[in-house]
Design an enzyme around this catalytic site. Sequence first.
Site, PDB file in Angstrom:
ATOM      1  N   GLY A 136    -121.144  45.270  26.040  1.00 55.31           N
ATOM      2  CA  GLY A 136    -121.348  44.078  26.860  1.00 55.31           C
ATOM      3  C   GLY A 136    -122.595  44.175  27.720  1.00 55.31           C
ATOM      4  N   CYS A 137    -122.822  45.345  28.288  1.00 61.07           N
ATOM      5  CA  CYS A 137    -123.985  45.545  29.154  1.00 61.07           C
ATOM      6  C   CYS A 137    -125.284  45.462  28.356  1.00 61.07           C
ATOM      7  CB  CYS A 137    -123.890  46.900  29.860  1.00 61.07           C
ATOM      8  SG  CYS A 137    -122.409  47.022  30.907  1.00 61.07           S
ATOM      9  N   THR A 138    -125.249  45.970  27.136  1.00 61.32           N
ATOM     10  CA  THR A 138    -126.426  45.896  26.265  1.00 61.32           C
ATOM     11  C   THR A 138    -126.723  44.443  25.915  1.00 61.32           C
ATOM     12  OG1 THR A 138    -125.968  48.096  25.382  1.00 61.32           O
ATOM     13  CG2 THR A 138    -127.401  46.659  24.067  1.00 61.32           C
TER      14      THR A 138
ATOM     15  N   SER B  80    -128.110  42.618  29.039  1.00 60.27           N
ATOM     16  CA  SER B  80    -129.472  43.044  29.376  1.00 60.27           C
ATOM     17  C   SER B  80    -130.484  42.514  28.358  1.00 60.27           C
ATOM     18  CB  SER B  80    -129.546  44.569  29.451  1.00 60.27           C
ATOM     19  OG  SER B  80    -128.704  45.043  30.483  1.00 60.27           O
TER      20      SER B  80
END
Length: 153
Positions: free
Chosen positions: A43-45, A48
């Site tokens: 999710g963070c990838t 970002s």
Amino acid sequence: MPEISAPAPDFTLPVTGGQTVTLSALQGTPVVLFFYPRDDTPGCTKESIGFSEHLDAFKAAGAAVYGISRDTMAKHDKFAAKHNLTVPLLSDEEGKVTEDYGVWVEKNMYGKKSMGIERATYLIDAAGNIAQIWRKVKVPGHVEEVLDAVLTL
């Protein structure tokens, strides 16, 4: 926890590229702060990469965008290089900023409780006040929603 219309808590943090960023020095410019749990997780990838893909549109709207997690600068640099991220990443290793913004919370994963960063985004207006807050963010469509909010400031 800061609320809409309140002054955004000030901070100075290291940023990818070897500099530091002081929020109050950005006054006069809208600022998007997206808090995310950890570098190089799915999710963070995606989040970002999404902010990186739209960074030119945010800049065209006059806004600065920063991602913040408690990861080290070394991890941020590796994460940014691996995924060709152009969005600047701030390191809050000591956790003061994540606590000041109320995103350091108790999480419950598969019945196990632990502390971690809640995915959240703050839009700060040019006067340094919080204009909008998104809590418990779901990644799909989020970047576009934030960009729309910047365009209506």
